[in-house]
Design an enzyme around this catalytic site. Sequence first.
Site, PDB file in Angstrom:
ATOM      1  N   TYR A   1       0.835  -1.214   0.000  1.00  0.00           N
ATOM      2  CA  TYR A   1       0.000   0.000   0.000  1.00  0.00           C
ATOM      3  C   TYR A   1       0.867   1.260   0.000  1.00  0.00           C
ATOM      4  CZ  TYR A   1      -4.386  -2.465   0.199  1.00  0.00           C
ATOM      5  OH  TYR A   1      -5.465  -3.253  -0.133  1.00  0.00           O
TER       6      TYR A   1
ATOM      7  N   HIS B   1     -15.003   1.853  -1.837  1.00  0.00           N
ATOM      8  CA  HIS B   1     -13.934   0.956  -1.357  1.00  0.00           C
ATOM      9  C   HIS B   1     -12.910   1.667  -0.484  1.00  0.00           C
ATOM     10  CE1 HIS B   1     -14.942  -1.682  -5.108  1.00  0.00           C
ATOM     11  NE2 HIS B   1     -15.756  -1.926  -4.099  1.00  0.00           N
TER      12      HIS B   1
ATOM     13  N   ASN C   1     -15.238   3.110 -22.204  1.00  0.00           N
ATOM     14  CA  ASN C   1     -14.201   2.125 -21.914  1.00  0.00           C
ATOM     15  C   ASN C   1     -13.536   1.753 -23.240  1.00  0.00           C
ATOM     16  OD1 ASN C   1     -12.800  -0.286 -21.078  1.00  0.00           O
ATOM     17  ND2 ASN C   1     -14.283  -0.529 -19.415  1.00  0.00           N
TER      18      ASN C   1
HETATM   19  C1  BV8 Z   1     -18.201  -8.133  -0.130  1.00  0.00           C
HETATM   20  C2  BV8 Z   1      -9.922  -1.664  -2.367  1.00  0.00           C
HETATM   21  C3  BV8 Z   1     -19.579  -9.324   1.404  1.00  0.00           C
HETATM   22  C4  BV8 Z   1      -8.690  -2.469  -2.039  1.00  0.00           C
HETATM   23  C5  BV8 Z   1     -11.251  -3.137  -3.805  1.00  0.00           C
HETATM   24  C6  BV8 Z   1     -21.015 -11.576  -5.216  1.00  0.00           C
HETATM   25  C7  BV8 Z   1     -21.634 -10.749  -4.295  1.00  0.00           C
HETATM   26  C8  BV8 Z   1     -20.903 -10.180  -3.267  1.00  0.00           C
HETATM   27  C9  BV8 Z   1     -19.519 -10.423  -3.167  1.00  0.00           C
HETATM   28  C10 BV8 Z   1     -18.914 -11.247  -4.089  1.00  0.00           C
HETATM   29  C11 BV8 Z   1     -19.650 -11.829  -5.080  1.00  0.00           C
HETATM   30  N1  BV8 Z   1     -18.803 -12.579  -5.819  1.00  0.00           N
HETATM   31  C12 BV8 Z   1     -17.542 -12.479  -5.337  1.00  0.00           C
HETATM   32  C13 BV8 Z   1     -17.583 -11.690  -4.263  1.00  0.00           C
HETATM   33  C14 BV8 Z   1     -16.447 -11.356  -3.466  1.00  0.00           C
HETATM   34  C15 BV8 Z   1     -15.705 -10.117  -3.982  1.00  0.00           C
HETATM   35  C16 BV8 Z   1     -15.647  -9.978  -5.461  1.00  0.00           C
HETATM   36  O1  BV8 Z   1     -16.432  -9.230  -6.052  1.00  0.00           O
HETATM   37  N2  BV8 Z   1     -14.684 -10.633  -6.074  1.00  0.00           N
HETATM   38  C17 BV8 Z   1     -14.494 -10.481  -7.509  1.00  0.00           C
HETATM   39  C18 BV8 Z   1     -12.997 -10.585  -7.804  1.00  0.00           C
HETATM   40  C19 BV8 Z   1     -15.293 -11.566  -8.220  1.00  0.00           C
HETATM   41  N3  BV8 Z   1     -16.300  -8.945  -3.397  1.00  0.00           N
HETATM   42  C20 BV8 Z   1     -15.933  -8.596  -2.162  1.00  0.00           C
HETATM   43  O2  BV8 Z   1     -15.186  -9.267  -1.464  1.00  0.00           O
HETATM   44  C21 BV8 Z   1     -16.495  -7.300  -1.620  1.00  0.00           C
HETATM   45  N4  BV8 Z   1     -17.023  -7.544  -0.292  1.00  0.00           N
HETATM   46  O3  BV8 Z   1     -18.894  -8.416  -1.056  1.00  0.00           O
HETATM   47  O4  BV8 Z   1     -18.523  -8.405   1.199  1.00  0.00           O
HETATM   48  C22 BV8 Z   1     -18.970 -10.691   1.214  1.00  0.00           C
HETATM   49  C23 BV8 Z   1     -18.012 -11.094   2.098  1.00  0.00           C
HETATM   50  C24 BV8 Z   1     -17.464 -12.384   1.943  1.00  0.00           C
HETATM   51  C25 BV8 Z   1     -17.855 -13.224   0.881  1.00  0.00           C
HETATM   52  C26 BV8 Z   1     -18.831 -12.756  -0.042  1.00  0.00           C
HETATM   53  C27 BV8 Z   1     -19.386 -11.501   0.150  1.00  0.00           C
HETATM   54  C28 BV8 Z   1     -15.410  -6.267  -1.451  1.00  0.00           C
HETATM   55  C29 BV8 Z   1     -14.886  -5.835  -2.787  1.00  0.00           C
HETATM   56  C30 BV8 Z   1     -13.959  -4.608  -2.612  1.00  0.00           C
HETATM   57  C31 BV8 Z   1     -12.521  -5.019  -2.857  1.00  0.00           C
HETATM   58  N5  BV8 Z   1     -11.639  -3.846  -2.781  1.00  0.00           N
HETATM   59  N6  BV8 Z   1     -10.460  -2.059  -3.678  1.00  0.00           N
HETATM   60  C32 BV8 Z   1      -7.522  -2.101  -2.919  1.00  0.00           C
HETATM   61  O5  BV8 Z   1      -7.706  -1.463  -3.973  1.00  0.00           O
HETATM   62  O6  BV8 Z   1      -6.386  -2.471  -2.533  1.00  0.00           O
HETATM   63  S1  BV8 Z   1     -11.832  -3.517  -5.312  1.00  0.00           S
HETATM   64  C33 BV8 Z   1     -10.663  -3.129  -6.457  1.00  0.00           C
HETATM   65  O7  BV8 Z   1     -11.149  -3.731  -7.613  1.00  0.00           O
HETATM   66  C34 BV8 Z   1     -10.502  -1.646  -6.804  1.00  0.00           C
HETATM   67  O8  BV8 Z   1     -11.346  -0.824  -6.041  1.00  0.00           O
HETATM   68  C35 BV8 Z   1     -10.912  -1.542  -8.262  1.00  0.00           C
HETATM   69  O9  BV8 Z   1     -11.659  -0.419  -8.535  1.00  0.00           O
HETATM   70  C36 BV8 Z   1     -11.710  -2.766  -8.404  1.00  0.00           C
HETATM   71  C37 BV8 Z   1     -11.542  -3.430  -9.755  1.00  0.00           C
HETATM   72  O10 BV8 Z   1     -12.513  -3.114 -10.475  1.00  0.00           O
HETATM   73  P1  BV8 Z   1     -12.350  -1.984 -11.616  1.00  0.00           P
HETATM   74  O11 BV8 Z   1     -12.353  -0.656 -10.975  1.00  0.00           O
HETATM   75  O12 BV8 Z   1     -13.370  -2.295 -12.601  1.00  0.00           O
HETATM   76  O13 BV8 Z   1     -10.905  -2.159 -12.219  1.00  0.00           O
HETATM   77  P2  BV8 Z   1     -10.422  -3.279 -13.248  1.00  0.00           P
HETATM   78  O14 BV8 Z   1      -8.941  -3.252 -13.242  1.00  0.00           O
HETATM   79  O15 BV8 Z   1     -11.141  -4.553 -12.968  1.00  0.00           O
HETATM   80  O16 BV8 Z   1     -10.953  -2.772 -14.689  1.00  0.00           O
HETATM   81  C38 BV8 Z   1     -10.412  -1.601 -15.244  1.00  0.00           C
HETATM   82  C39 BV8 Z   1     -11.284  -1.239 -16.431  1.00  0.00           C
HETATM   83  O17 BV8 Z   1     -10.793  -0.008 -16.962  1.00  0.00           O
HETATM   84  C40 BV8 Z   1     -11.247  -2.252 -17.560  1.00  0.00           C
HETATM   85  O18 BV8 Z   1     -12.554  -2.477 -18.024  1.00  0.00           O
HETATM   86  C41 BV8 Z   1     -10.411  -1.548 -18.647  1.00  0.00           C
HETATM   87  O19 BV8 Z   1     -10.833  -1.913 -19.951  1.00  0.00           O
HETATM   88  C42 BV8 Z   1     -10.743  -0.120 -18.379  1.00  0.00           C
HETATM   89  N7  BV8 Z   1      -9.765   0.866 -18.852  1.00  0.00           N
HETATM   90  C43 BV8 Z   1      -8.448   0.709 -19.078  1.00  0.00           C
HETATM   91  N8  BV8 Z   1      -7.923   1.882 -19.511  1.00  0.00           N
HETATM   92  C44 BV8 Z   1      -8.942   2.793 -19.531  1.00  0.00           C
HETATM   93  C45 BV8 Z   1     -10.115   2.146 -19.110  1.00  0.00           C
HETATM   94  N9  BV8 Z   1     -11.303   2.768 -19.037  1.00  0.00           N
HETATM   95  C46 BV8 Z   1     -11.350   4.072 -19.381  1.00  0.00           C
HETATM   96  N10 BV8 Z   1     -10.264   4.772 -19.797  1.00  0.00           N
HETATM   97  C47 BV8 Z   1      -9.056   4.162 -19.875  1.00  0.00           C
HETATM   98  N11 BV8 Z   1      -7.979   4.866 -20.307  1.00  0.00           N
END
Ligand code: BV8
Length: 264
Positions: A74, A126, A223
């Site tokens: 971090y 987040h 995007n």
């Molecule tokens: C929770 C802080 C209850 C930390 C982050 C279903 C329901 C509920 C939960 C879940 C579920 N299924 C799975 C889960 C668990 C999990 C989850 O979602 N896992 C995923 C991997 C499947 N969720 C959780 O754990 C959440 N808690 O639900 O609690 C619970 C508890 C236990 C068990 C079940 C439920 C907590 C989630 C929060 C995690 N913390 N951040 C840190 O950053 O260190 S999330 C982290 O991921 C960041 O915040 C980031 O924002 C996010 C990723 O998402 P994106 O922002 O979309 O980023 P990504 O890289 O994926 O995509 C980038 C995009 O940008 C791409 O599309 C790309 O094409 C585009 N791009 C690239 N260049 C550009 C662009 N766009 C525009 N312009 C550009 N130039």
Amino acid sequence: MNTTGNFEQALDALLDVYHRQGNLVVFTGAGVSKESGIPTFRDAQTGLWANYNPEDLATREGFLKNPRMVWEWYDFRRNKVWDTQPNPGHTALANFETLFSNFTLITQNIDNLHQSAGSQQVLELHGNIFRYKCLDKNHPVSLDLLDGNAEELPPHCPVCNSYVRPDVVWFGEMLPDIILSRAFDAAAKAELMLVAGTSGVVQPAASIPATASEAGATVIEINPDMSALTPFVVNLFLQGPSGRILSDLLEALRVRIKQPVSDV
Ligand code: BV8
């Protein structure tokens, strides 16, 4: 994708909401910070962290297993953000906030770049990498009040002596319920939602655009690539980097708003 036509349609939708003082909601992800030089969550990690998966580091278990390593990860990310500037996409959204009378900005990002660009009201789902709390009791901790000479990292909470951690939501942790419910409420009342820079994978945040769509909002996605949301909740897809597209939309909007409304 016919993006020119989509751009004009997006502009018309923004103008319509502007003139009717309707509810405009913007939902952002890591992609909006890419043009500031911040790698997205899905980008491959580099250097020291090349062999680590963010989803393993951004967890309570990962922190408990190796508190110093996660603290340093971090620190590395914080220093990277510290050295970067908001890009034109962040600035455009700060201008949208002043232009639209009913505007809500919801972000998944923890990098504080929306605030640095001038956005006043930001729903941070987040958390924020520049805020700290303690592991056991969530006591807010201000790092500059701690003894900077302490060798041991992570530092310890001055109140309960548990580890200090970043005030961000780790995988497996609940999102701040007040912020999350305000975000879903705004989405349920949205007439237009811009979704920028998110893969639409991380839940429950990724359900926010679906809530807007189910409530009848027009959902416009910005995007370079299609996301998990595109086939299901997106009405208009503007393909390209959000920094350029958001600033182009703001500029075109300003021109159209200044134009006298034609007496048709
Ligand atoms: C929770 C802080 C209850 C930390 C982050 C279903 C329901 C509920 C939960 C879940 C579920 N299924 C799975 C889960 C668990 C999990 C989850 O979602 N896992 C995923 C991997 C499947 N969720 C959780 O754990 C959440 N808690 O639900 O609690 C619970 C508890 C236990 C068990 C079940 C439920 C907590 C989630 C929060 C995690 N913390 N951040 C840190 O950053 O260190 S999330 C982290 O991921 C960041 O915040 C980031 O924002 C996010 C990723 O998402 P994106 O922002 O979309 O980023 P990504 O890289 O994926 O995509 C980038 C995009 O940008 C791409 O599309 C790309 O094409 C585009 N791009 C690239 N260049 C550009 C662009 N766009 C525009 N312009 C550009 N130039």
